[in-house]
Design an enzyme around this catalytic site. Structure first.
Site, short mmCIF file in Angstrom:
data_model
loop_
_atom_site.label_atom_id
_atom_site.label_comp_id
_atom_site.label_asym_id
_atom_site.label_seq_id
_atom_site.Cartn_x
_atom_site.Cartn_y
_atom_site.Cartn_z
CB CYS A 177 -29.90 -45.81 15.05
SG CYS A 177 -31.28 -46.33 16.43
CB CYS B 21 -35.19 -50.50 20.60
SG CYS B 21 -33.69 -51.57 19.97
CG ASN C 161 -38.63 -11.12 -1.51
OD1 ASN C 161 -38.62 -12.46 -1.80
ND2 ASN C 161 -39.75 -10.82 -0.87
CG ASN D 171 -46.68 -15.57 5.18
OD1 ASN D 171 -46.82 -14.70 3.98
ND2 ASN D 171 -45.40 -16.33 5.00
CB CYS E 5 -35.78 -46.78 25.17
SG CYS E 5 -35.61 -47.45 26.71
CB CYS F 7 -34.39 -45.76 33.67
SG CYS F 7 -35.60 -46.55 32.91
CB THR G 58 -41.73 -18.77 3.51
OG1 THR G 58 -42.09 -18.21 2.24
CG2 THR G 58 -41.86 -17.72 4.84
CB CYS H 39 -41.96 -44.31 30.24
SG CYS H 39 -40.43 -43.97 29.25
CB CYS I 45 -42.26 -13.91 -1.89
SG CYS I 45 -44.06 -13.73 -1.25
C1 LIG Z 1 -46.41 -12.97 7.37
C2 LIG Z 1 -44.70 -12.93 6.78
C3 LIG Z 1 -44.35 -12.01 5.70
C4 LIG Z 1 -43.28 -11.98 5.16
N1 LIG Z 1 -42.79 -11.12 4.33
C5 LIG Z 1 -41.80 -11.20 3.75
C6 LIG Z 1 -41.28 -10.12 2.70
O1 LIG Z 1 -42.15 -9.23 2.33
N2 LIG Z 1 -40.22 -10.23 1.91
C7 LIG Z 1 -39.16 -11.24 2.22
O2 LIG Z 1 -38.10 -11.24 1.80
N3 LIG Z 1 -39.70 -12.19 3.31
C8 LIG Z 1 -40.72 -12.16 3.95
N4 LIG Z 1 -41.11 -13.21 4.94
C9 LIG Z 1 -40.20 -14.27 4.94
C10 LIG Z 1 -39.17 -13.71 6.16
O3 LIG Z 1 -38.56 -12.68 5.82
C11 LIG Z 1 -38.35 -15.07 6.73
O4 LIG Z 1 -37.42 -15.08 5.54
C12 LIG Z 1 -38.84 -16.23 6.77
O5 LIG Z 1 -40.14 -16.08 7.63
C13 LIG Z 1 -37.97 -17.31 7.56
O6 LIG Z 1 -37.61 -16.82 8.96
P1 LIG Z 1 -38.47 -17.17 10.32
O7 LIG Z 1 -38.52 -18.50 10.50
O8 LIG Z 1 -37.47 -16.47 11.24
O9 LIG Z 1 -39.92 -16.48 10.15
C14 LIG Z 1 -42.24 -13.23 5.45
C15 LIG Z 1 -42.42 -13.85 6.54
C16 LIG Z 1 -43.74 -14.01 7.10
C17 LIG Z 1 -43.98 -14.92 8.44
#
Ligand SMILES: Cc1cc2nc3c(=O)[nH]c(=O)nc-3n(C[C@H](O)[C@H](O)[C@H](O)COP(=O)(O)O)c2cc1C
Lengths: 72, 420
Positions: free
Chosen positions: B382, B352, B132, B73, B348, B342, B201, B345, B135
Site C-alpha cells: 500500500c 502498519c 474568469n 482569500n 512504520c 532505519c 480557487t 523510530c 472566483c
Molecule cells: C488573493 C488572490 C486573488 C486572486 N484573484 C484572482 C482574480 O482576480 N482572477 C482570477 O481569475 N483568479 C484570481 N485568483 C486565483 C489565481 O489566479 C489562481 O487561479 C489560484 O490562486 C491558484 O493558483 P496558485 O495555487 O498558484 O495560487 C486569485 C488568487 C488569490 C490568492
C-alpha cells in the site's frame, strides 16, 4: 492476522481440483466473496474463496486456461 | 540549453511561466517588474466593474514547519477603473512586446457586457483573453465567477458571446468547485473557446479562532467562505488537468494553475498536458524572482532528458492516466526495510499495525539488536510505511515478479463468461 496462510490454503484447494481435471463451470461473486463451482463427471463441488489474493489467483488460472485452450 | 519557448493556442511565449490573475498582476508597475524578473507572461488581475474589497482578506495555512502550505482569500476582482488598467496594459505591452499579456475578464452574463469589455480590452493590444468563471466568493453572490462557471450552459453561452467579439484567443478559466470539471471544459469547447485554464480557487474556510470563536480571516468579527490555493491544492489541480487532457473530444490547449511553486511542479503539469503554467500564491509568498530558479531548473531538466524544447514535455504522461478499472491487478510491490538507514523510530510498524495489514514485525538480529522487518507475503504494497518513514532510503517498495497483467475490467469480462 496472517492472511497469506488463508490464501495458501485457498490456492491449494483450487490447484487440487484443477489438477484432478475438474472444470470450472460457474463463478459467482457476492458480499461474501467468490463461490466457484467445479464439476467432474456428475459431481459438483463448490469452493468458497474469501481472500482477495485467492480471487485474483482464480481469475489468473481461468485466464491461463483460456489462453492454453486457444493455443492448443 | 533547451528552447523554453511555448506555443499556447497560437500565443507564443518565451517560456511557459506566466503569473496568474491576482494580486501579483494588479498593476503595470508589478507586471513590468515581473517581466524583468523573467516571467514569460502575465494574466492581468481580472477586469470588470471595479469593486470594493474588505480588509483582512487573506489567511495562510501553516502546516508543521511549512508556512503557507495553503492560502485562502476573499479578495474580489480589480478595484481600479477599466480605463486605468487599460492604459497600463497598453504601456506594458509597448515596453515588453515579446511578453504575453492576457486580460482576465468578468462581467455579468449578458452578451452586450461581454462584447463591450472584449472590444475595449483588445484595443490596447492584449495577446488573449481569459474568462474568469471561477472566483468562488463575493462575485459569485452577484451571479458571476463560479456561480456562472458551475453551469455548463452559462459557460458555453458566455464563451460564445466573448468569441463573437474577440479577435484574440479566448481562454476559459474553470472553477474546481464542481463535481466533474470535464462538463464545463466541454461546455467551453462548445462555446468556441481556444483554450482552457484551471484551476481557480477552491471553496474554503481557513479556520476558527479558538479564543474569540471568530472565523479566520474575519472582517470585524464576521467571516465568509473564500478561495483556497497554494501548494495544498496542487494534487487537485493536477488531477483536473489530467481529466481534461485525457478527453478525446476536447483537445484544447490547457494552462495549468494551482499550487505551482517551482520548475518540478511546472514540469508535472506540462507532462500532464499543460502547455503553459500560471502561478499566484508562490509569487505572493516568495516574490517574482522565483522564476529564475524555475527557468534554470526546467532548462537543466530538459537537458538531462535530452529534450531540445519545452514543448516536448507537453502531454507525455496523458496516456498513462486512465480509469481505475484499467490498472493491472497483478502488479505487485512489497515494502523492504533497509537496516542501514532505519532509525528505529517504529513509525512504520505503528502505521502498519494500527491502520494497514499488520505485516511489519520486530526481530532480534545476530548482534542482539531489536529491529523491524516486513513479512513480505502479507504485505499488500500500500506504500503507507514508506510514506510515514522519516528516514530517507530506509523503506523501499520493491517490484515483484508476477503473472501476466490483468485489469479489473478484463477480469469482469472473463468472469461474465462463467455466469459471474
Ligand atoms: C488573493 C488572490 C486573488 C486572486 N484573484 C484572482 C482574480 O482576480 N482572477 C482570477 O481569475 N483568479 C484570481 N485568483 C486565483 C489565481 O489566479 C489562481 O487561479 C489560484 O490562486 C491558484 O493558483 P496558485 O495555487 O498558484 O495560487 C486569485 C488568487 C488569490 C490568492
Amino acid at each position: 492476522m496472517h492472511e497469506f496462510k488463508l490464501f495458501t490454503e485457498e490456492k491449494r484447494e483450487i490447484d487440487e481440483l484443477l489438477n484432478k481435471d475438474c472444470s470450472i463451470v460457474r463463478v459467482q461473486e457476492n458480499l461474501d466473496g467468490a463461490f466457484i463451482q467445479f464439476t467432474q463427471d456428475d459431481q459438483t463441488i463448490t469452493l468458497h474463496i474469501r481472500t482477495p489474493d485467492g480471487r485474483k489467483y482464480l481469475t489468473n488460472q481461468l485466464s491461463a486456461k483460456r489462453l492454453n485452450r486457444t493455443m492448443t | 540549453m533547451a528552447d523554453l519557448h511555448v506555443d499556447f493556442a497560437g500565443i507564443k511565449s518565451k517560456n511557459p511561466f506566466w503569473l496568474a490573475s491576482g494580486p501579483p498582476t494588479n498593476t503595470g508597475y508589478q507586471v513590468q517588474r515581473a517581466f524583468e524578473a523573467g516571467w514569460g507572461g502575465a494574466v492581468w488581475k481580472t477586469l470588470g466593474d471595479p469593486i470594493i474589497n474588505v480588509t483582512s482578506r487573506f489567511a495562510g495555512l501553516n502546516y508543521g514547519g511549512q508556512r503557507v502550505a495553503g492560502f485562502n482569500n476573499i479578495e474580489l476582482i480589480t478595484d481600479r477603473p477599466l480605463e486605468v488598467n487599460l492604459r497600463e496594459i497598453r504601456e506594458t505591452k509597448r515596453k515588453y512586446p515579446d511578453h504575453v499579456i492576457i486580460a482576465s475578464l468578468m462581467v455579468e452574463p449578458q452578451a452586450e457586457k461581454w462584447h463591450e469589455i472584449v472590444k475595449r480590452v483588445e484595443d490596447v493590444g492584449v495577446d488573449g483573453l481569459e474568462l474568469n468563471f471561477g472566483c468562488p466568493h463575493g462575485m459569485a453572490e452577484r451571479g458571476m465567477g463560479s456561480a456562472s462557471g458551475q453551469v455548463p450552459e452559462l459557460v458555453e453561452k458566455q464563451t460564445y458571446w466573448a468569441k463573437e467579439a474577440a479577435e484574440t484567443q479566448v481562454i476559459v478559466k474553470l472553477t474546481p468547485n464542481i463535481t466533474d470539471i470535464t462538463a464545463t471544459a466541454y461546455a467551453a469547447t462548445q462555446g468556441g473557446a481556444d483554450a482552457v485554464s484551471m484551476i481557480n480557487t477552491i471553496n474554503s474556510l481557513m479556520g476558527v479562532d479558538l479564543d474569540t470563536w471568530n472565523t479566520i480571516p474575519n472582517v470585524a468579527g464576521k467571516g465568509t467562505h473564500g478561495g483556497y490555493c497554494g501548494p495544498a491544492v496542487k494534487p487537485i489541480a493536477l488531477s483536473m488537468v489530467a481529466e481534461c487532457a485525457g478527453q478525446p473530444d476536447m483537445n484544447l490547449p490547457i494552462s495549468g494553475i494551482g499550487g505551482i511553486e517551482n520548475w518540478r511542479d511546472a514540469a508535472e503539469f506540462m507532462l500532464m498536458g499543460a502547455s503553459s503554467v500560471q502561478v499566484c500564491t508562490a509569487a505572493m509568498h516568495h516574490g517574482f524572482r522565483i522564476v529564475e530558479d524555475m527557468i534554470d531548473g526546467l532548462n537543466n531538466y530538459l537537458d538531462e532528458k535530452g529534450l531540445t524544447s519545452a514543448m516536448d514535455l507537453v502531454g507525455q504522461t496523458v496516456s498513462k492516466y486512465m480509469k481505475w478499472g484499467d490498472l493491472d491487478l497483478n502488479h505487485k510491490v512489497v515494502a523492504q526495510i533497509n537496516q542501514e538507514h532505519c532509525i528505529h523510530c517504529n513509525k512504520c510498524q505503528i502505521a502498519c499495525e494500527d491502520t494497514a495489514h499488520q505485516c511489519i514485525e520486530f526481530f532480534t538480529d545476530t548482534e542482539g539488536q531489536v529491529a523491524l522487518k516486513v513479512r513480505e507475503e502479507d504485505c499488500v504494497g500500500c506504500n503507507l510505511c514508506s510514506i510515514v518513514c522519516p528516514a530517507e532510503g530506509a523503506i523501499t517498495m520493491i517490484e515483484q515478479p508476477t503473472s501476466a497483467p490483468m485489469t479489473w475490467n478484463e477480469r469482469q469480462r472473463l468472469l461474465s463468461t462463467f455466469g459471474g
